[in-house]
Write an enzyme that holds these catalytic residues in place. Structure first.
Site, PDB file in Angstrom:
ATOM      1  N   ARG A  98       0.432  -1.228   0.143  1.00 45.15           N
ATOM      2  CA  ARG A  98      -0.134   0.048  -0.208  1.00 45.15           C
ATOM      3  C   ARG A  98       0.580   1.466  -0.240  1.00 45.15           C
ATOM      4  NH1 ARG A  98      -4.495  -0.732   3.871  1.00 45.15           N
ATOM      5  NH2 ARG A  98      -5.419  -1.087   1.720  1.00 45.15           N
ATOM      6  N   TYR A  99       2.356   1.423   0.560  1.00 45.77           N
ATOM      7  CA  TYR A  99       2.529   2.341   1.132  1.00 45.77           C
ATOM      8  C   TYR A  99       4.445   2.270  -0.008  1.00 45.77           C
ATOM      9  CZ  TYR A  99       0.256   3.476   5.180  1.00 45.77           C
ATOM     10  OH  TYR A  99      -0.751   2.882   6.405  1.00 45.77           O
ATOM     11  N   ARG A 150       7.241   0.234   1.716  1.00 47.50           N
ATOM     12  CA  ARG A 150       7.226  -1.165   2.937  1.00 47.50           C
ATOM     13  C   ARG A 150       6.255  -1.942   2.626  1.00 47.50           C
ATOM     14  NH1 ARG A 150       5.445   3.995   4.754  1.00 47.50           N
ATOM     15  NH2 ARG A 150       3.863   3.987   6.226  1.00 47.50           N
ATOM     16  N   CYS A 172      -3.739 -17.603  15.281  1.00 51.74           N
ATOM     17  CA  CYS A 172      -3.229 -16.802  16.067  1.00 51.74           C
ATOM     18  C   CYS A 172      -3.669 -17.857  17.595  1.00 51.74           C
ATOM     19  CB  CYS A 172      -4.090 -15.224  16.305  1.00 51.74           C
ATOM     20  SG  CYS A 172      -4.728 -14.614  14.387  1.00 51.74           S
ATOM     21  N   CYS A 214      -9.204 -12.446  18.549  1.00 48.62           N
ATOM     22  CA  CYS A 214      -9.078 -11.297  18.958  1.00 48.62           C
ATOM     23  C   CYS A 214     -11.073 -11.127  18.688  1.00 48.62           C
ATOM     24  CB  CYS A 214      -8.475 -10.039  18.854  1.00 48.62           C
ATOM     25  SG  CYS A 214      -7.106 -10.661  19.105  1.00 48.62           S
ATOM     26  N   CYS A 230     -11.074  -7.916  15.208  1.00 52.29           N
ATOM     27  CA  CYS A 230      -9.606  -7.812  14.483  1.00 52.29           C
ATOM     28  C   CYS A 230     -10.109  -7.659  12.949  1.00 52.29           C
ATOM     29  CB  CYS A 230      -9.103 -10.026  14.303  1.00 52.29           C
ATOM     30  SG  CYS A 230      -8.217  -9.706  13.368  1.00 52.29           S
ATOM     31  N   ARG A 273      -9.188  -8.314  10.319  1.00 54.80           N
ATOM     32  CA  ARG A 273      -9.080  -9.596   9.593  1.00 54.80           C
ATOM     33  C   ARG A 273      -9.835 -10.395   9.668  1.00 54.80           C
ATOM     34  NH1 ARG A 273      -3.365  -8.215   9.649  1.00 54.80           N
ATOM     35  NH2 ARG A 273      -3.061  -6.594   8.589  1.00 54.80           N
ATOM     36  N   ASP A 313     -11.543  -0.168  13.227  1.00 54.63           N
ATOM     37  CA  ASP A 313     -12.331  -0.487  11.281  1.00 54.63           C
ATOM     38  C   ASP A 313     -13.626  -0.415  11.723  1.00 54.63           C
ATOM     39  OD1 ASP A 313      -9.344   0.334  10.363  1.00 54.63           O
ATOM     40  OD2 ASP A 313      -8.771  -1.449  10.947  1.00 54.63           O
ATOM     41  N   ASP A 373      -7.633   4.037   9.835  1.00 55.79           N
ATOM     42  CA  ASP A 373      -7.043   3.367   8.469  1.00 55.79           C
ATOM     43  C   ASP A 373      -8.193   3.786   8.149  1.00 55.79           C
ATOM     44  OD1 ASP A 373      -5.044   2.142   6.984  1.00 55.79           O
ATOM     45  OD2 ASP A 373      -5.200   0.423   8.767  1.00 55.79           O
ATOM     46  N   LYS A 409      -2.693   5.096   6.918  1.00 59.74           N
ATOM     47  CA  LYS A 409      -2.784   5.386   8.596  1.00 59.74           C
ATOM     48  C   LYS A 409      -2.810   7.248   8.411  1.00 59.74           C
ATOM     49  CE  LYS A 409      -0.910   1.815  10.205  1.00 59.74           C
ATOM     50  NZ  LYS A 409      -0.348   0.744   9.178  1.00 59.74           N
TER      51      LYS A 409
END
Ligand SMILES: *Cc1c(COP(=O)(O)O)cnc(C)c1O
Ligand code: SF4
Length: 371
Positions: free
Chosen positions: A91-92, A95, A104, A108, A111, A113, A272, A309, A316
């Protein structure tokens, strides 16, 4: 001898029935939720729950509210749209985010995702990794690779080393980063052996993920200490969660405890717009007020950057309390954390054509007058 993390992981809770071992609650509504959004809680994290609906419970136990979200998107940041190869988000300019695992130590409930965790959307194999690495090798603008997931520390030591070694072998990759919630949710996974591997791949940064002061325990302190002793700078990413940490006192307590375990607060995320997480979302002002309650009142080291974001992808965007009251050619009027007003004279600007300075009042003239 500490219990092996794999053994602890085998005792994880994956069905609502297991909640009954410790808490007598009606699990029928929870059963409906896990059909859509799976449940997985490490035994260690489950044992941190003090009572039903406390900040630990809210993060890990499925809530019927997940099925009542009036809006929200499966992929609110359009990560799939920015994926040149499976699992890689570019995206950037300099990076990439490299997802290397679907699993995981805890799912969570909030999350970002949520669409992916616990679901084998990508069948991670060496072929997938090699395709990701090939893309990075062919794109010299990438100087920073961030391993994420899922949780990269769910992989075996050998696989982590394989990935780090391949990435470090790419000349234009200057730094490596790992994002992991494991120091919080399964700290026993952070072993001296893992740290011996990691420290061969400096400069390596790790961002951990703590949400509440109750998560900072002897075990998580030990895990972060091992990573820090391996020379790894540690940052923390929190998500602002209603009923968990959306309170200036809780957040101040959290950031202070983080510094004591050698972790520097890095980001505080506005939630998000993930489908199934509406009940966690706070108003944006809440985050700004929290930052305002920290800036100046405690060490600059303790203050994370509050970000949204951008929905749909765009990266962000930092949000700040407003400390600039006005700004013009001659002066900036500012307020400090206590609300006191200050004037800072602008540096003179050279006029475009004749090279004459714009006349400015002297610093004394400003500071003597009341604004
Ligand atoms: C957050 C993120 C990064 C890393 O961002 P930093 O601000 O450098 O920490 C990189 N790629 C993607 C897609 C991200 O979402
Ligand atoms: S550990 Fe991270 S990736 Fe995994 S469920 Fe929690 S927030 Fe999502």
């Amino acid at each position: 001898m500490m219990e092996d993390w794999r053994k602890i992981l085998k005792k994880s809770l994956t069905t609502p029935e297991q909640i009954l071992e410790k808490f007598k609650v009606d699990i029928n509504p929870i059963k409906a939720v896990v059909k859509k959004y799976p449940m997985f809680v490490s035994r260690y994290y489950f044992d941190l729950i003090g009572e039903v609906d406390d900040p630990i419970w809210k993060q890990c136990i499925p809530s019927p509210l997940e099925l009542q979200d009036p809006y929200g998107y499966e992929d609110p940041l359009n990560e799939e749209g920015d994926s040149p190869v499976p699992g890689l988000v570019h995206r950037y300019p300099d990076r990439v985010l490299m997802c290397v695992s679907n699993s995981c130590a805890m799912y969570c409930r909030f999350c970002t995702r949520k669409r992916k965790v616990g679901k084998p959307v990508i069948n991670f194999s060496d072929d997938v990794y090699l395709a990701q690495i090939k893309y990075i090798r062919e794109n010299p603008s990438i100087r920073d690779v961030l391993l994420s997931g899922g949780d990269p520390f769910m992989l075996p030591d050998e696989k982590i080393e394989f990935l780090l070694k391949k990435l470090k072998g790419i000349p234009h990759v200057e730094i490596l980063r790992i994002g992991s919630r494991i120091p919080c949710t399964l700290p026993q996974r952070i072993t001296p052996k893992l740290c011996r591997i990691l420290k061969e791949y400096h400069p390596l940064y790790v961002n951990v993920h703590f949400e509440h002061p109750l998560e900072i325990t002897e075990e998580s302190e030990r895990a972060c200490g091992l990573l820090a002793d391996a020379g790894i700078p540690l940052g923390n990413q929190s998500v602002l969660l209603k009923g968990v940490n959306d309170d200036p006192e809780v957040m101040k307590n959290l950031v202070h405890k983080l510094l004591r375990i050698r972790v520097r607060p890095y980001y505080l995320f506005q939630m998000d717009l993930v489908k199934g997480t509406y009940h966690f979302r706070t108003r944006v002002e809440t985050g700004i007020k929290i930052i305002e309650s920290l800036v100046g009142w405690t060490s600059g080291l303790a203050v994370p950057r509050f970000v949204i974001d951008a929905p749909g992808g765009g990266g962000k965007i930092p949000l700040q309390p407003d400390y600039i009251l006005s700004i013009d050619d001659e002066k900036v009027v500012l307020r400090n954390y206590e609300g006191k007003v200050f004037v800072y004279p602008q540096t003179p600007v050279e006029k475009e054509n004749n090279g004459v300075f714009i006349p400015l009042k002297t610093h004394q003239q400003y500071t003597r007058q009341n604004v």
